[in-house]
Scaffold this active site. Structure first.
Site, PDB file in Angstrom:
ATOM      1  CG  HIS A 122     -13.374  12.180  -8.435  1.00 51.05           C
ATOM      2  ND1 HIS A 122     -12.153  11.554  -8.375  1.00 51.05           N
ATOM      3  CD2 HIS A 122     -13.561  12.512  -9.738  1.00 51.05           C
ATOM      4  CE1 HIS A 122     -11.631  11.516  -9.584  1.00 51.05           C
ATOM      5  NE2 HIS A 122     -12.473  12.087 -10.440  1.00 51.05           N
ATOM      6  CG  ASP A 199     -12.748  17.041  -4.487  1.00 52.49           C
ATOM      7  OD1 ASP A 199     -12.349  17.969  -5.218  1.00 52.49           O
ATOM      8  OD2 ASP A 199     -12.978  15.892  -4.913  1.00 52.49           O
ATOM      9  CD  GLN A 202     -15.484  19.072 -11.759  1.00 51.13           C
ATOM     10  OE1 GLN A 202     -15.774  20.048 -12.462  1.00 51.13           O
ATOM     11  NE2 GLN A 202     -14.783  18.053 -12.217  1.00 51.13           N
ATOM     12  CE  LYS A 225     -10.718  17.979 -12.327  1.00 53.25           C
ATOM     13  NZ  LYS A 225     -11.144  17.090 -13.409  1.00 53.25           N
ATOM     14  CB  CYS A 363     -13.637   9.097 -11.233  1.00 60.25           C
ATOM     15  SG  CYS A 363     -12.443   8.867 -12.533  1.00 60.25           S
TER      16      CYS A 363
HETATM   17  N1  PLP Z   1     -12.493  15.551  -7.378  1.00 66.04           N
HETATM   18  C1  PLP Z   1     -13.436  15.841  -8.269  1.00 66.04           C
HETATM   19  C2  PLP Z   1     -14.796  16.258  -7.806  1.00 66.04           C
HETATM   20  C3  PLP Z   1     -13.136  15.776  -9.637  1.00 66.04           C
HETATM   21  O1  PLP Z   1     -14.075  16.082 -10.534  1.00 66.04           O
HETATM   22  C4  PLP Z   1     -11.839  15.400 -10.031  1.00 66.04           C
HETATM   23  C5  PLP Z   1     -11.499  15.267 -11.461  1.00 66.04           C
HETATM   24  O2  PLP Z   1     -12.327  15.022 -12.298  1.00 66.04           O
HETATM   25  C6  PLP Z   1     -10.895  15.112  -9.055  1.00 66.04           C
HETATM   26  C7  PLP Z   1     -11.260  15.203  -7.741  1.00 66.04           C
HETATM   27  C8  PLP Z   1      -9.502  14.716  -9.399  1.00 66.04           C
HETATM   28  O3  PLP Z   1      -8.822  15.764  -9.985  1.00 66.04           O
HETATM   29  P1  PLP Z   1      -7.378  15.557 -10.604  1.00 66.04           P
HETATM   30  O4  PLP Z   1      -7.478  14.395 -11.541  1.00 66.04           O
HETATM   31  O5  PLP Z   1      -7.081  16.839 -11.301  1.00 66.04           O
HETATM   32  O6  PLP Z   1      -6.441  15.285  -9.478  1.00 66.04           O
END
Ligand code: PLP
Length: 404
Positions: A122, A199, A202, A225, A363
Site C-alpha cells: 500500500h 503492515d 488487512q 478496519k 493506493c
Molecule cells: N496498509 C494497507 C494494506 C491498507 O489496506 C491500508 C488501508 O487501506 C493502510 C495500510 C492504511 O490504513 P489507514 O488509512 O487506516 O492508516
C-alpha cells in the site's frame, strides 16, 4: 455455530437501503461498519466519563485514564504482545508506519542503507520510506511477486546485503488478498540480522495474529478496519527496539521533565504518544476487539474463508472474468476486471444496484503497474457478509457485462 444473521443485527447500517435497494456493503477493506456496542461506547464515555487522561487528580480524569489503560491491555491481549509497553496508540496504520520510518531512519540508517519492501505494498508502506530516502539518501529494494500474486521468496533472500537495515512488508494485500508468510519472512530477515515491520491493516480484522508467534519487531494496524472507530490505531514494537528509537513528536505526555536547557522523555509507551491521546477512541477500539473476541477471531476467519472460496468460484462463472490475486493463501479481498469494462463504470453501475465496491488503484499504483492495469474493482468481505450478497454481486456484475 456462526450466526451471521444475528451478527448483522448488531450493525444498524446494514439494514438501510441505497437507491431503494438493500445495501450490500463489500468495501470492508477500506473501512468496516460499526456494531452498536462501539458507537454506544463513544456516546457513553462522552456523556459520563469524559476528562483528559493521565494528568488529573479528579475522579473523572482517573476513571478516563483507567479506561484508556485497560484498552491498552485489551489490545495487548488481542495480539498477544508481551507487555503493554509494546502497545503505542497512533491514528492508524499510516501513522504507525510513518512513526517507524521517521525514527528508524533518523537513528539507525545512513546514506546508502536499504529498506526491503514488496511489490504489493500500500502507498502507506512506500511513501514514508521515500520521504526518508529524500532526506537521508536511503534506498528501497522491492521483492518481486508472481503472476498469482505471491512473494517470490528466493528473490527476497537475494535482496539482503550489508546495506539492508529493515524489511517492511504487508501481511495481507489490500488488492490481491494474498496472505504473506510473515513468520518465514521474519525468520529470514532475522537470520540476516535485520528487523521487520509488518503492515497488518488487512490481517488483524480477519485472522488470529500473535506477536510472539510472528516474531516481527514492529506491527501496525488500524482500528477502523476491525469494526472500531476511525482515528485510532496501534503500533506494536518490541520493547528493546522502542527503547532504542528516539521520540517521533514532541509535546505533552511524552516527557518526564522539561527545562529550557534539557528535556527527559517519558517511559514506554508514552514516549511515542505526544499530546492528548484519543482516549474515547481507545475505549471504543477495545469494545470492538472484545466484540470480535466474543464471536471468536478463528470463527470469523473460518467463515470468511468459506465465503471467499464461494465468491471466487461464483465470480469465475462470469464470462471474461479476470481475478487479480490467486494465491494459495488468500483472504477475503477480491480484485477483478470483466472484459474491457472500465473499473469505474462497473463500480458506478454496481452502486446503482445497492452494491458498494471500491474501484481504482487501491493506493497501490506500483502493483497496478506490475499487472499492466490502471485499476480494478474490489470486493472486500467482512464478518457480516453473506452468500446471498455474493450472489447479488455476481448477478449485478453479469447484468453490467450484458449492458456493455
Ligand atoms: N496498509 C494497507 C494494506 C491498507 O489496506 C491500508 C488501508 O487501506 C493502510 C495500510 C492504511 O490504513 P489507514 O488509512 O487506516 O492508516
Amino acid at each position: 455455530m456462526y450466526d451471521v444473521l444475528k451478527i448483522r443485527e448488531d450493525f444498524p447500517i446494514l439494514g438501510r437501503e441505497v437507491y431503494g435497494k438493500p445495501l450490500i456493503y463489500l468495501d470492508n477493506g477500506a473501512t468496516t461498519q460499526k456494531p452498536k456496542c462501539v458507537v454506544e461506547s463513544i456516546v457513553n464515555e462522552y456523556y459520563s466519563v469524559n476528562a483528559n487522561v493521565h494528568r488529573g487528580v479528579h475522579f473523572l480524569s482517573q476513571q478516563a485514564t483507567e479506561l484508556h489503560e485497560a484498552s491498552r491491555e485489551t489490545v495487548r491481549k488481542f495480539i498477544n504482545a508481551k507487555s503493554i509497553n509494546e502497545i503505542v496508540f497512533t491514528r492508524g496504520t499510516t501513522e504507525s508506519i510513518n512513526l517507524i520510518a521517521s525514527t528508524f531512519a533518523d537513528s539507525q540508517m545512513n546514506e546508502g542503507d536499504e529498506v526491503i519492501v514488496s511489490a504489493m505494498e500500500h502507498h502507506s508502506n512506500i511513501v514514508p520510506w521515500q520521504l526518508q530516502a529524500a532526506k537521508k539518501g536511503i534506498k528501497l529494494r522491492v521483492i518481486p511477486i508472481s503472476d498469482k500474486g505471491e512473494i517470490l521468496m528466493d528473490e527476497y533472500k537475494k535482496l539482503f546485503s550489508e546495506h539492508t537495515k529493515l524489511v517492511s512488508v504487508v501481511h495481507v494485500s489490500n488488492v490481491l488478498g494474498t496472505i504473506n508468510p510473515v513468520k518465514e519472512i521474519v525468520e529470514i530477515a532475522h537470520a540476516n540480522g535485520v528487523p521487520v515491520l509488518i503492515d497488518g491493516a488487512q490481517s488483524v480484522p480477519h485472522m488470529k495474529v500473535d506477536m510472539q508467534e510472528i516474531g516481527a519487531d514492529f506491527f501496525a494496524f488500524s482500528g477502523h478496519k476491525i469494526y472500531g472507530p476511525t482515528g485510532i490505531g496501534v503500533l506494536y514494537g518490541k520493547e528493546e527496539w522502542l527503547d532504542k528509537l528516539p521520540p517521533y513528536q514532541g509535546g505533552g505526555e511524552m516527557i518526564q521533565n522539561v527545562s529550557f536547557e534539557k528535556t527527559t522523555f517519558n517511559v514506554l509507551p508514552y514516549k511515542f504518544e505526544a499530546g492528548t491521546p484519543d482516549y474515547i477512541g481507545s475505549t471504543a477500539l477495545a469494545k470492538a476487539l472484545d466484540y470480535v473476541s466474543e464471536i471468536g477471531i478463528e470463527n470469523i476467519s473460518a467463515y470468511e474463508d468459506g465465503l471467499t472460496k464461494y465468491a471466487m468460484k461464483r465470480l469465475y462463472e462470469i464470462p471474461d472474468m479476470r481475478i487479480f490475486g490467486e494465491a494459495a493463501h488468500k483472504g477475503g479481498v477480491i480484485s477483478f476486471l470483466v472484459g474491457n469494462i472500465h473499473h469505474l463504470d462497473m463500480g458506478t453501475l454496481l452502486d446503482r444496484l445497492g452494491i458498494a465496491v471500491r474501484t481504482g488503484h487501491h493506493c497501490a499504483e506500483p502493483l497496478m503497474r506490475r499487472f499492466g492495469i490502471e485499476g480494478t474493482v474490489r470486493a472486500s468481505l467482512g464478518m457480516y457478509n453473506t452468500k446471498e450478497e455474493i450472489d447479488s454481486l455476481v448477478e449485478g456484475i453479469d447484468r453490467v457485462r450484458k449492458m456493455f
